[in-house]
Design a protein around this motif. Structure first.
Motif, PDB file in Angstrom:
ATOM      1  N   HIS A 180      -0.705   6.853   2.238  1.00 10.84           N
ATOM      2  CA  HIS A 180      -0.806   6.911   3.692  1.00 10.84           C
ATOM      3  C   HIS A 180      -2.249   6.668   4.121  1.00 10.84           C
ATOM      4  O   HIS A 180      -3.147   7.394   3.730  1.00 10.84           O
ATOM      5  N   CYS A 181      -2.454   5.611   4.935  1.00 13.32           N
ATOM      6  CA  CYS A 181      -3.831   5.242   5.256  1.00 13.32           C
ATOM      7  C   CYS A 181      -3.995   5.004   6.750  1.00 13.32           C
ATOM      8  O   CYS A 181      -4.911   4.331   7.184  1.00 13.32           O
ATOM      9  N   MET A 230       0.358  -2.757   5.688  1.00  8.78           N
ATOM     10  CA  MET A 230      -0.697  -3.189   4.768  1.00  8.78           C
ATOM     11  C   MET A 230      -0.034  -3.932   3.611  1.00  8.78           C
ATOM     12  O   MET A 230       0.065  -3.441   2.490  1.00  8.78           O
ATOM     13  N   CYS A 276       0.867  -1.179   0.000  1.00  9.40           N
ATOM     14  CA  CYS A 276       0.000   0.000   0.000  1.00  9.40           C
ATOM     15  C   CYS A 276       0.899   1.224   0.000  1.00  9.40           C
ATOM     16  O   CYS A 276       1.774   1.347   0.842  1.00  9.40           O
TER      17      CYS A 276
HETATM   18 CU   LIG Z   1      -1.680   2.595   3.095  1.00 10.83          CU
END
Ligand SMILES: [Cu+2]
Ligand SMILES: [Cu+2]
Lengths: 204, 295, 590
Positions: B244-245, B252, B241
């Motif tokens: 930015h989550c 992730m 991923c």
């Molecule tokens: Cu992410």
């Protein structure tokens, strides 16, 4: 402008008037850039509306409560009228008809208050009919955009009150009329934004 | 239905390089002797890279990107070196003791040279970039039709904090039905087959990146984005991923397993059969799929 | 009544140093405020670098002071706060106030021959609104859930209540809005001042490049910061009043907002912002290279046209930040070609700088080496950018450390070295004393070498595939071999920080004990050097008349008749553009 000013500098009796004209033009230019900045801000809001609208397959959304656009329509009238009144007021000031100028600005303030009151009423009516800021993008657009606009009207309203009080005290003459003229410009701008808003989010 | 997650991915700790090499050999052994496919995969491990190159490319079209990056890099290095030499030479030759020329550079001659050089660089370096990029997009990266046919494999990918859920059509050939295979951080694809993916997210924006296959696209709530690729080698590769989550964004991580076609088919049939058995109509959270969006 | 009246010098401390309308004092205020936040943003960067080198290990010094709860280590929860605030603080509260707030304020009136800004009161207000926004940034750290953590780009839903609950994020968005207001106020002031207050004879084509850069920056600020304001405002409405501008919903029933909408608004502002930050540095570099090559700026008009072209183009390329969002292919390719077109004016700029040096009489003074350093790192930043403006190469490089390296070269390294170039160059004017060249050179070599290495290291690991925003990249097998490179890069960053000690010593020592500078220590011809150092409150007495451009060096006639290799802009000389267009602006300062 400046070549013209250069020629006029050779006319001693007019030096003060010419310098005033140039200072006023500087102030006016500042106001133009300020309004340009504000116009970009509102342009961004209209852009947001356009994007949301283009993404939606149906508009207004399914199940959105119906509401009358009577109040916004009246308000368009009110704000247009107020602009007209202020415009007249400024031309009175140019001719130094101080009483007429004062009356115009007081009337303008009343219209501004009326606009805000009706707007408040409109929001309450919307909420009563079930359309709230958190009911999807429709509510967001209608409330969000009119809120931001109303905030600008509020600033203008305060300015008009102050100007009216000063007009009452006969602070303004032709030579210091620039403050009044700039605020009037601002008011016209806010009015134009409202008309655009009315056409785009309530009629289209 | 429980997500089919047969592996516990070991997290990396310092000094594990060696151990992992061992793991790989053991894994190969086990794979060789294993009776069940599942147990073989339990040891699946992506390979570490070395050096500072682009990661190993196992895709049909990745070489286009690699070539374009590297050729442009060469151009850029040449330009940059010319610039540095020019500067240093000027400093060296035309220092304090040199008498400066009175040259405002306004002559037609000079302007012509400046414009010609700029235009030349633009047409060669940027022109090459633009032309090849358009060709590559049209022929490969954005040519999603390639992964639409019945010979291709379609997968729906749903990002959520901090997991990649993948969904395959089952034997019925339709998405969002009882025999869909749903996996978690574990995507399997056959080699030499166009793979089409549709990506979305349920919470925040994620971005699905397969470094070894040179594909990437954001997974955005409310939107479905597409990617497609075709693998040219088998093995395990990482899914990253890159948007930015949240706090665990860096975790992730998923595994993309590229399998021989027959193995993939065997796995798919078996998994679909099991999925149907395990299907729980009450568990709405597992039914996040959608009807495949046609082009 | 005079157009630009001479004000008496204020006598009280408050009026002289705090609530002052003197653009020169406001400039220093911005400089102090910016330097302070540069330090803060820099320390955050060091923590990030520590984390990439030694993930999970105790941070020296800072860990003992601030991270007691986690035993001195950075936690996954803290880490996003570090990079989010590092980015925002550096952009809005360090570079902007220093390059635009400080040097915009200082240079514009002095270089165009004005006694102050067009709207001195607005100028003062701009600074104090800016201070308010800085206080808000500080305050955002003290809410539940802590400071903002949605990355500097603040994409919703990550920046919405789902991604970052708590008031810290809201406060940060509000702080951005408030600093935007300050920036717009400053911008309006700069734009109007340059248009209206140029000294007689100071035509547009005689403006120093510094003023051109600052003016174009201000135009962009006035037009595009409001768009960011809108984005921030809508986000705050979403967070606080439950509106759903950026919350995805069902399109079929027409109830959906759109997370991508924010990205449009953000980058409509965000791409121009890149140029907002770099244009002043370009202008300064253009001037300084000419000054210390003792040679006219090569094809001045071309440089100006290039600056204008970049400014205009910067408004229509923002889509290159959104290639991975599933952008419409035709739209994407249009943005791609527009982006690549920017390299033409950029090449013109570089060629003009290089040509200016060629056949000059180069003096490697401290401002000059910083200017050359800026050209060097901007060269790297510009060249690495074309890979990201191209869609197919961006597919691989997007959101990797390569992007981080690229934009740090342009927005951090180039603006940082450009800012220091400006500080070393105008310090004698600002404080009346020279800075120590030995310490300046030490500062330069530390800054230049290590800033190049830091961001070069980022390019390398990005090229090898390391994504940005990673708390611990080594969770991924394919990135584990990059730890060595990251450790080396981190040590380059620590050395970069160490090198700033030379600057701090030099700055404070020179301010009080530096050698007296005199009016014109560099022997250059722009107007600010015709008046005492530091200048009197009203700057010019009387307002000068300008006869030619800012880069009259090495003119053989001047050399022969006046015995010097430079000519002040206010010095008339037969044979150099005399009276070419002096009448045009003659009335301005009267
Ligand atoms: Cu992410
Ligand atoms: Cu950009």
């Amino acid at each position: 402008m400046s070549t013209m000013a250069a020629k006029m500098i050779e006319m001693p009796p007019n030096v003060a008037a010419q310098n005033r004209a140039r200072r006023e033009w500087t102030a006016m230019l500042g106001m133009i850039f300020l309004l340009a900045a504000w116009a970009m801000m509102f342009a961004a809001l209209f852009f947001s509306y356009a994007i949301v609208r283009v993404r939606s397959n149906v508009w207004p959304p399914v199940n959105a409560p119906e509401f009358s656009i009577m109040l916004p329509a009246i308000n368009s009238f009110v704000i247009a009228l107020s602009s007209l009144v202020l415009h007249r007021g400024v031309s009175h000031l140019r001719k130094e008809k101080l009483a007429a100028f004062r009356n115009a600005f007081m009337l303008g303030s009343v219209f501004a208050a009326l606009f805000l009151g009706l707007q408040w009423h409109f929001w309450s009516a919307l909420m009563a009919s079930g359309l709230t800021p958190d009911s999807g993008s429709y509510g967001s657009i209608i409330f969000g955009l009119t809120w931001v606009h109303a905030a600008h009207v509020l600033i203008g309203f305060f300015a008009l009150i102050v100007l009216s009080i000063q007009a009452w005290r006969q602070v303004y003459r032709l030579e210091n009329s620039i403050t009044v003229r700039l605020w009037t410009m601002y008011w016209h701008f806010v009015g134009i934004v409202w008309l655009l808003m009315f056409v785009t989010i309530f009629i289209m | 239905m429980k997500n089919v997650s047969w592996r516990n991915l070991p997290t990396y700790q310092k000094g594990e390089h060696l151990k992992m090499k061992w793991c790989k050999s053991i894994q190969n052994l086990v794979a060789f002797f294993s009776v069940s496919l599942v147990s073989a995969l339990a040891y699946a491990q992506p390979q570490p890279e070395s050096g500072y190159n682009l990661p190993r490319d196992v895709s049909l079209d990745g070489h286009r990107i690699d070539w374009l990056i590297n050729i442009t890099m060469v151009f850029c290095i040449i330009l940059f070196v010319i610039m540095c030499i020019w500067m240093l030479w000027a400093i060296f030759l035309h220092g304090k003791n040199h008498k400066a020329d009175y040259d405002t550079g306004d002559s037609k001659h000079h302007i012509l040279i400046a414009c010609t050089i700029s235009a030349l660089i633009f047409f060669v370096v940027d022109g090459n970039l633009f032309y090849n990029s358009v060709v590559d997009l049209n022929e490969a990266f954005w040519n999603f039709e390639k992964a639409e046919g019945p010979d291709a494999v379609q997968i729906e990918v749903n990002g959520r904090q901090w997991v990649w859920d993948a969904r395959y059509k089952g034997a019925d050939g339709k998405f969002n039905t009882a025999d869909d295979i749903v996996t978690r951080n574990d995507i399997r694809v056959p080699i030499n087959t166009p793979i089409g993916m549709q990506l979305t997210s349920v919470d925040v924006i994620h971005s699905f990146f397969l470094p070894n296959l040179r594909v990437k696209s954001d997974a955005i709530p409310g939107d479905v984005n597409r990617i497609w690729f075709q693998a040219t080698d088998t093995g395990d590769f990482e899914i990253v991923c890159v948007q930015h989550c949240g706090a665990a964004h860096y975790k992730m991580r998923g595994i993309l397993t590229i399998m021989p076609e027959n193995e993939y088919k065997a796995w798919h049939d078996e998994a679909s059969r099991r999925a149907k058995l395990a299907f729980d109509p009450e568990d709405k959270s597992a039914q996040w799929g959608w009807a495949w969006e046609e082009l | 009544m005079d157009l630009q009246p001479i004000h008496h010098e204020p006598t009280t401390f408050v009026k002289k140093y705090l609530f002052t309308t003197d653009h020169k004092v406001i400039a220093k205020q911005f400089l102090w405020a910016g330097l302070l936040f540069l330090l803060w943003g820099g320390l955050l960067a060091m923590m990030i670098r520590w984390q990439w080198a030694y993930p999970g290990e105790k941070v020296p010094v800072i860990g003992d002071l601030f991270l007691k709860e986690s035993g001195g280590a950075i936690t996954p929860d803290l880490y996003p706060k570090l990079f989010t605030n590092h980015g925002l603080i550096m952009i809005f509260w360090a570079i902007t106030p220093m390059l635009i707030g400080a040097f915009g304020n200082y240079c514009i009136p002095l270089m165009i021959g004005a006694r102050d800004m067009a709207f001195p009161l607005l100028n003062m207000l701009s600074f104090w609104v800016f201070v308010l926004s800085q206080i808000m940034v500080g305050a955002s750290f003290f809410f539940d859930n802590g400071a903002a953590a949605a990355a500097w780009i603040s994409y919703p839903p990550m920046s919405g209540n789902i991604g970052t609950p708590g008031h810290g994020q809201t406060m940060m968005m509000a702080a951005i809005f408030v600093t935007g207001v300050a920036t717009i106020m400053g911008g309006i002031n700069y734009v109007t001042t340059v248009i209206r207050f140029r000294a007689p004879g100071m035509t547009w084509m005689r403006l120093p490049l510094t003023v051109w850069g600052l003016w174009l920056t201000s135009v962009l600020n006035v037009l595009f910061v409001p768009v960011l304001g809108s984005a921030g405002l809508l986000l705050i409405l979403d967070r606080m009043f439950g509106t759903q501008f950026f919350v995805a919903g069902a399109n079929a029933t027409g109830t959906g907002g759109d997370p991508i909408l924010f990205q449009h608004l953000f980058w409509i502002f965000g791409h121009p912002e890149v140029y907002i930050l770099i244009l002043p540095a370009w202008g300064i570099v253009g001037d300084v290279i000419s000054f210390f090559s003792r040679k006219p700026a090569y094809w001045y008009k071309g440089t100006v046209i290039a600056l204008i072209a970049v400014t205009v183009l910067s408004a229509v390329v923002y889509g290159h930040h959104m290639f991975m969002t599933g952008i419409n292919p035709l739209l994407g390719q249009s943005f791609m070609i527009l982006t690549l077109v920017i390299s033409i004016p950029a090449e013109v700029l570089f060629l003009n700088w290089l040509h200016t040096m060629w056949k000059g009489s180069i003096r490697l003074t401290v401002p000059m080496i910083f200017a050359l350093g800026t050209v060097f790192v901007f060269g790297l930043g510009g060249l690495t950018g074309i890979f990201l403006g191209t869609i197919s190469t961006d597919i691989y490089l997007h959101d990797t450390m390569y992007v981080v390296g690229h934009f740090h070269y342009t927005m951090a390294a180039a603006t940082f070295l450009g800012t220091f170039c400006a500080i070393y160059f105008w310090f004698p004017k600002m404080f009346g004393r020279k800075m120590n060249p030995m310490l300046g050179k030490l500062h330069f070599w530390f800054s230049f070498i290590f800033i190049t290495l830091v961001f070069g290291g980022q390019l390398v690991v990005g090229y090898a595939g390391q994504p940005r925003w990673f708390f611990d990249p080594y969770q991924y097998t394919f990135l584990q071999h990059l730890q060595d490179a990251n450790i080396k890069t981190s040590w380059a960053a620590f050395a970069l920080l160490f090198g700033q000690v030379f600057f701090v010593i030099n700055f404070f020592k020179s301010m009080f004990a530096g050698e007296e500078a005199g009016d014109n220590p560099w022997e250059v011809g722009t107007l600010e050097w015709t008046i005492p150092s530091p200048p009197p409150v009203h700057n010019f007495d009387p307002i000068p008349t300008v006869y030619h451009g800012p880069h009259e060096y090495a003119h053989p006639g001047v050399l022969e008749k006046m015995g010097k290799d430079w000519l002040g802009q206010d010095e008339a000389f037969d044979g150099i553009e005399l009276s070419a267009s002096t009448d045009e602006k003659v009335a301005q300062g009267a």
